[in-house]
Design a protein around this motif. Structure first.
Motif, short mmCIF file in Angstrom:
data_model
loop_
_atom_site.label_atom_id
_atom_site.label_comp_id
_atom_site.label_asym_id
_atom_site.label_seq_id
_atom_site.Cartn_x
_atom_site.Cartn_y
_atom_site.Cartn_z
N ARG A 2 0.94 -1.08 -0.09
CA ARG A 2 -0.16 -0.02 -0.20
C ARG A 2 0.78 1.28 0.07
N ASN A 3 0.25 2.38 -0.58
CA ASN A 3 1.06 3.50 -0.78
C ASN A 3 1.75 4.24 0.55
N PHE A 4 0.79 3.96 1.60
CA PHE A 4 1.27 4.57 2.95
C PHE A 4 2.43 3.83 3.43
N ARG A 5 2.52 2.59 3.20
CA ARG A 5 3.69 1.78 3.69
C ARG A 5 4.73 2.18 2.94
N LEU A 6 4.72 2.25 1.64
CA LEU A 6 5.71 2.92 0.79
C LEU A 6 6.59 4.28 1.19
N MET A 7 5.35 4.94 1.55
CA MET A 7 5.97 6.39 1.78
C MET A 7 6.47 6.18 3.21
N LYS A 8 6.04 5.54 4.28
CA LYS A 8 6.74 5.25 5.51
C LYS A 8 8.23 4.86 5.16
N GLN A 9 8.33 3.95 4.35
CA GLN A 9 9.63 3.45 4.08
C GLN A 9 10.67 4.62 3.42
N LYS A 10 10.00 5.46 2.61
CA LYS A 10 10.65 6.27 2.01
C LYS A 10 11.20 7.53 2.84
N VAL A 11 10.26 7.84 3.77
CA VAL A 11 10.44 8.57 4.89
C VAL A 11 11.82 8.16 5.63
N PHE A 12 11.58 6.92 5.93
CA PHE A 12 12.55 5.95 6.67
C PHE A 12 14.14 6.25 6.08
N GLN A 13 14.08 6.11 4.70
CA GLN A 13 15.28 6.07 4.10
C GLN A 13 15.81 7.60 4.02
N TYR A 14 15.08 8.32 3.77
CA TYR A 14 15.39 9.98 3.68
C TYR A 14 16.01 10.36 4.91
N ARG A 15 15.22 9.82 6.05
CA ARG A 15 15.81 10.24 7.36
C ARG A 15 17.35 9.54 7.75
N GLU A 16 17.48 8.57 7.15
CA GLU A 16 18.86 7.96 7.34
C GLU A 16 19.76 8.70 6.47
N ILE A 17 19.43 8.77 5.31
CA ILE A 17 20.24 9.68 4.22
C ILE A 17 20.73 10.99 4.78
N GLN A 18 19.54 11.88 5.57
CA GLN A 18 20.13 13.00 6.18
C GLN A 18 20.84 12.99 7.29
N SER A 19 20.69 11.99 8.12
CA SER A 19 21.44 11.46 9.21
C SER A 19 22.76 11.28 8.73
N PHE A 20 22.99 10.74 7.70
CA PHE A 20 24.54 10.26 7.27
C PHE A 20 25.14 11.56 6.87
N LYS A 21 24.34 12.35 6.26
CA LYS A 21 25.02 13.66 5.75
C LYS A 21 25.28 14.62 7.09
N VAL B 140 26.13 13.71 10.11
CA VAL B 140 27.32 13.19 10.52
C VAL B 140 28.58 13.32 9.83
N TYR B 141 28.49 12.96 8.56
CA TYR B 141 29.56 13.27 7.74
C TYR B 141 30.13 14.53 7.49
N TYR B 142 29.09 15.48 7.53
CA TYR B 142 29.95 16.88 7.18
C TYR B 142 30.28 17.57 8.52
N ARG B 143 29.83 16.81 9.70
CA ARG B 143 30.06 17.46 10.87
C ARG B 143 31.74 16.98 11.43
N ARG B 144 32.03 15.76 10.81
CA ARG B 144 32.95 14.92 11.07
C ARG B 144 34.05 15.93 10.05
N LYS B 145 33.74 16.16 9.04
CA LYS B 145 34.73 16.87 8.07
C LYS B 145 35.01 18.15 8.61
N LEU B 146 34.06 18.84 9.22
CA LEU B 146 34.39 20.19 9.71
C LEU B 146 35.23 19.84 11.05
N HIS B 147 34.91 18.98 11.56
CA HIS B 147 36.09 18.50 12.93
C HIS B 147 37.58 18.33 12.44
#
Length: 512
Positions: free
Chosen positions: A25-44, A46-53
């Protein structure tokens, strides 16, 4: 403690992408998409904070430690010797030894990753107060499940009560691991279902956790959650977030046209217009079909602004654009754009396929656990989002019966027992009047789940923060320049209360 490498973070993001392979169902796919996007944003982040440090020649940032704690499968029957391994993460980066506080991040109906102790509002607060950051993945989700965990007989050990007992056991584990004392004040954090767990952990184990922040926490279980789509209707009418009355009216009109075509038997046209993967074979498929269409709006409202371009303002700009044709034509455009966003060639509207997906017992160690969560709705919470109220802008084919019947069809749980389970949950926890202390309930008025949360102060220490213009768990992310003033103010208020709690706890220790 291992150094956090770019490759490790990249692997975590890749794992979250792999969790999007199944269709449904569309809602499940949207939840998964949000989950993916949150992980990617978290990665970014952490990565840019580390580069700054590294650019600032700071001390090399180290990552959190991942581990597993052996937990009883049934905390309430010590004759049952069965166990499972529950995953946790610990981040000592900001901890002021030996007496710094402990901030516990509680997992819920999806897998966790290292980012649970690396980014977010609770991490910002940990840095400020020198806290040890710990996170515990919920039993039966992510990697915290036995290989046979999804078999019907084993699902009986999945409950919020067992999850709270897991948290108590984890508290003891961390306390012993770091030789903690009463001087180490514990505060727990959670959002959505984990927001409820956060409040309930404080309620049921006040000797273990000093205070709690419960974000978007639906603490009142409800079988027929008609309030969900009432809020959706209000949100798509709200000009603060780009909605309008005109937008709502167009949506209502479009769904009336869809219902009329279903009643008239013009099924093949609907299949073609909305790219159904298969023919619609009767009332069950019709329900799946209209639910998929409603998900396009319900999901956008719940996760408003989470993904760029996927928000109420964009949605309403399409639904009110008369150049696109009738409201029905505009609904087709919304469906097509969602298919493009989700990389779908068609939409699965088969009720039989939905049943098959919920009956699957093979494990997916990342993403959202749909089978597990539906089991919890059948045995504890209900939360079924229906359209049987006149305020609902979607199809009235979205009935309570169609959703409760899944409990019997998938798990063998009689429909009439679901209501009894919901009533017990409210008796056990106190619903939206839990009678606890030192809890902040944080909600956004755009979030449909706020209808089941605590919206007014219950006492001088059981507080409610209501944020105008924000959606589900909006306060839990790290601050961004684009944050609304109301969201910034709410975070400041939360920070003030956390500071007061820690100060009070310290004064109480000194006074003993």
């Amino acid at each position: 403690m291992k150094e956090l490498s770019f490759s490790v973070l990249a692997l975590l993001v890749l794992q979250s992408l792999l969790g999007l392979g199944s269709t449904g169902r569309n809602f499940r796919l949207m939840k998964q998409k949000v989950f993916q996007y949150r992980e990617i944003q978290s990665f970014k982040e952490v990565y840019y904070r580390r580069k700054l440090h590294l650019h600032e020649a700071a001390v090399t940032e180290t990552g959190p430690v991942e581990g597993y704690i052996k937990q009883p499968l049934d905390h309430f029957n010590r004759r049952n010797n069965a166990t499972y391994n529950q995953r946790y993460w610990i981040n000592e980066e900001y901890w002021q030894r030996p007496h710094g506080p402990v901030f516990l991040f509680i997992g819920g109906e999806s897998s966790l990753s290292h980012f649970a102790v690396m980014v977010g509002e609770h991490v910002e607060l940990a840095q400020k107060h020198g806290a040890l950051l710990v996170a515990l993945e919920h039993r039966y989700y992510g990697g915290s499940i036995n290989p046979d965990g999804l078999l019907l007989d084993n699902l009986r050990f999945l409950s919020s009560q067992q999850a709270l007992a897991d948290l108590a056991s984890f508290h003891l584990f961390v306390t012993q691991k770091y030789n903690l004392t009463s001087e180490n004040t514990w505060i727990c954090f959670g959002g959505s279902y984990p927001g409820s767990l956060s409040a309930w952990f404080r309620l049921k184990f006040p000797h273990l956790v000093y205070a709690a922040v419960a974000s978007s926490a639906p603490v009142r279980a409800e079988l027929n959650f008609i309030g969900y789509n009432k809020v959706v209707s209000q949100s798509i009418s709200d000009p603060v977030v780009g909605g309008s009355v005109k937008c709502k009216e167009a949506i209502v009109e479009a769904f009336l046209m869809v219902d009329h075509m279903l009643q008239a038997g013009n099924i093949s046209q609907l299949e073609k217009d909305f790219s159904s993967c298969e023919s619609l074979k009767g009332s069950d498929d019709y329900m799946e079909f209209v639910s998929n269409l409603a998900d396009l709006f319900m999901g956008v409202v719940q996760y408003n602004m989470e993904i760029p371009g996927n928000d109420i303002s964009k949605l309403c700009s399409i639904m009110t654009d008369e150049k696109l044709g009738t409201s029905y034509d505009r609904l087709m455009v919304i469906n097509q754009k969602n298919m493009e966003r989700m990389a779908l060639i068609c939409v699965n509207n088969s009720h039989e396929k939905a049943l098959e997906d919920l009956k699957r017992t093979d494990l997916s160690l990342v993403g959202v656990g749909e089978r597990q969560w539906y089991f919890q709705t059948c045995t504890e919470f209900g939360y079924y989002q229906t359209c049987e109220d006149k305020s609902c802008p979607f199809s009235q084919l979205m009935t309570l019966k169609s959703q409760v019947d899944l409990c019997s069809q998938v798990f063998g749980i009689p429909a009439d027992s679901v209501q009894t389970s919901v009533q017990f949950t409210n008796e056990y926890y106190g619903a939206d009047h839990p009678k606890s202390s030192r809890i902040i309930f944080v909600n956004g008025n755009i979030d449909p789940w706020h209808a089941l949360s605590v919206l007014k102060n219950q006492s001088h220490s059981e507080l409610a923060i209501f944020i105008n213009g924000t959606a589900h768990c909006a306060n839990m992310g790290s601050p961004k320049p684009t944050d609304l003033p109301s969201l910034k103010k709410a975070r400041e208020e939360i920070a003030v209360h956390v500071g007061k709690w820690l100060k009070t706890a310290k004064l109480n220790i000194v006074g003993k």
